[in-house]
Design an enzyme around this catalytic site. Structure first.
Site, PDB file in Angstrom:
ATOM      1  N   ASN A  62       0.980  -1.316  -0.108  1.00  0.00           N
ATOM      2  CA  ASN A  62      -0.146   0.168  -0.126  1.00  0.00           C
ATOM      3  C   ASN A  62       0.823   1.272  -0.080  1.00  0.00           C
ATOM      4  O   ASN A  62       2.009   1.165   0.585  1.00  0.00           O
ATOM      5  CB  ASN A  62      -1.023  -0.122   0.916  1.00  0.00           C
ATOM      6  CG  ASN A  62      -0.407  -0.213   2.605  1.00  0.00           C
ATOM      7  OD1 ASN A  62       0.427  -0.589   2.759  1.00  0.00           O
ATOM      8  ND2 ASN A  62      -1.001   0.598   3.654  1.00  0.00           N
ATOM      9  N   GLU A  64       0.435   5.185   0.675  1.00  0.00           N
ATOM     10  CA  GLU A  64      -0.299   6.474   1.157  1.00  0.00           C
ATOM     11  C   GLU A  64      -0.082   7.541   0.663  1.00  0.00           C
ATOM     12  O   GLU A  64       1.120   7.631   0.276  1.00  0.00           O
ATOM     13  CB  GLU A  64      -0.413   6.418   2.530  1.00  0.00           C
ATOM     14  CG  GLU A  64      -1.257   5.159   3.128  1.00  0.00           C
ATOM     15  CD  GLU A  64      -1.344   5.307   4.720  1.00  0.00           C
ATOM     16  OE1 GLU A  64      -1.997   4.028   5.041  1.00  0.00           O
ATOM     17  OE2 GLU A  64      -0.835   5.868   5.328  1.00  0.00           O
ATOM     18  N   CYS A  73      -3.919   0.922  -2.941  1.00  0.00           N
ATOM     19  CA  CYS A  73      -3.758  -0.356  -2.002  1.00  0.00           C
ATOM     20  C   CYS A  73      -2.779  -1.528  -2.779  1.00  0.00           C
ATOM     21  O   CYS A  73      -2.493  -1.274  -3.779  1.00  0.00           O
ATOM     22  CB  CYS A  73      -5.218  -1.145  -2.141  1.00  0.00           C
ATOM     23  SG  CYS A  73      -6.625  -0.075  -1.151  1.00  0.00           S
ATOM     24  N   GLU A  75      -2.921  -4.381  -3.370  1.00  0.00           N
ATOM     25  CA  GLU A  75      -3.463  -5.397  -4.446  1.00  0.00           C
ATOM     26  C   GLU A  75      -3.458  -4.885  -5.741  1.00  0.00           C
ATOM     27  O   GLU A  75      -3.016  -5.560  -6.790  1.00  0.00           O
ATOM     28  CB  GLU A  75      -4.864  -5.932  -4.100  1.00  0.00           C
ATOM     29  CG  GLU A  75      -5.025  -6.650  -2.755  1.00  0.00           C
ATOM     30  CD  GLU A  75      -5.441  -5.657  -1.695  1.00  0.00           C
ATOM     31  OE1 GLU A  75      -6.229  -6.204  -0.766  1.00  0.00           O
ATOM     32  OE2 GLU A  75      -4.934  -4.679  -1.530  1.00  0.00           O
ATOM     33  N   CYS A 112     -10.331  -4.564  -0.407  1.00  0.00           N
ATOM     34  CA  CYS A 112     -11.480  -3.637  -0.498  1.00  0.00           C
ATOM     35  C   CYS A 112     -12.256  -3.701  -2.040  1.00  0.00           C
ATOM     36  O   CYS A 112     -11.912  -4.377  -2.741  1.00  0.00           O
ATOM     37  CB  CYS A 112     -11.225  -2.193  -0.518  1.00  0.00           C
ATOM     38  SG  CYS A 112     -10.135  -1.733  -1.832  1.00  0.00           S
ATOM     39  N   CYS A 115     -10.356  -3.004  -5.053  1.00  0.00           N
ATOM     40  CA  CYS A 115      -9.369  -4.049  -5.491  1.00  0.00           C
ATOM     41  C   CYS A 115     -10.191  -5.307  -5.853  1.00  0.00           C
ATOM     42  O   CYS A 115      -9.571  -5.953  -6.949  1.00  0.00           O
ATOM     43  CB  CYS A 115      -8.733  -4.335  -4.068  1.00  0.00           C
ATOM     44  SG  CYS A 115      -7.363  -3.282  -3.798  1.00  0.00           S
TER      45      CYS A 115
END
Length: 162
Positions: A62, A64, A73, A75, A112, A115
Site C-alpha cells: 500500500n 499512502e 492499495c 493489491e 476492498c 481491489c
C-alpha cells in the site's frame, strides 16, 4: 418475486502450518512486500505477492498519500505492475497480509471493493481464476479459488468493448 440464495465457497486454515509449501512461500513473500509499504498516516502496512504462471513473484504494497484518495492499495499496485510489466502472463495466485503496530490483527484482512473489482477484471482478461489467500500472521487464512466467490456481482459491461 423470487427469493434467491447465493453460496460462496472458500477454505479456511487455522494456521500457516496447514498450508501447502507453495502457499506458505507466497504468504512469506507477501510479508516481504510489506517492507515497501508507505503508510505514515494509517501505520497499517499491507503486502501482496502474486505468483505468475512462469513462477515469477510480483510484489505490491500500500502506498499512502497525504491527499488520501491519491494513495493505492497493495493489491492494485501488484496487479497494475503485472499489467504493465508482464501483460501476457497469467496470474495463478495471490497472497495478501497486513500488519500494524497499533493493535493485533487476529483475522484475515480482506480486500476492498475497488481491489476486488480490479481482481475481477484481471481474472476476466486472462480467462482463468486467480486463487486468493488472505493471510493473517496471528490467526487463520482464507483461501478462495477465484474472485467470483469474493465479488459475485462484479461489474462486467461487455458492450463497452464495442
Amino acid at each position: 418475486m423470487p427469493n434467491n440464495t447465493l453460496t460462496i465457497t472458500f477454505e479456511e486454515y487455522s494456521s500457516f502450518d496447514e498450508l501447502n509449501t507453495t502457499d506458505q512461500e507466497l504468504c512469506n513473500e507477501a510479508i516481504k512486500a510489506m517492507s515497501t509499504s508507505h503508510s505514515p498516516y494509517s501505520n497499517f502496512r499491507v503486502g501482496t505477492a502474486l505468483r505468475l504462471e512462469s513462477g515469477k513473484i510480483v510484489f505490491g504494497s500500500n502506498q499512502e498519500n497525504v491527499a488520501y484518495p491519491s494513495g493505492l492499495c497493495a493489491e492494485r499496485v501488484a496487479l497494475f505492475t503485472v499489467g504493465s510489466t508482464y501483460p501476457n502472463e497469467r496470474i495463478i495466485s495471490m497472497a495478501i497480509t497486513a500488519q500494524t503496530d497499533k493493535f493485533q490483527i487476529t483475522e484475515p484482512v480482506t480486500s476492498c471493493g475497488a481491489c476486488l473489482q480490479v481482481m475481477a477484471e484481471y481474472e476476466k482478461k486472462q480467462s482463468y481464476p486467480i486463487e486468493v489467500l488472505f493471510y493473517c500472521q496471528n490467526g487463520s487464512i482464507i483461501k478462495t479459488k477465484g474472485i467470483k466467490s469474493l465479488l459475485p456481482f462484479a461489474f462486467a459491461e461487455s458492450r463497452l468493448k464495442k
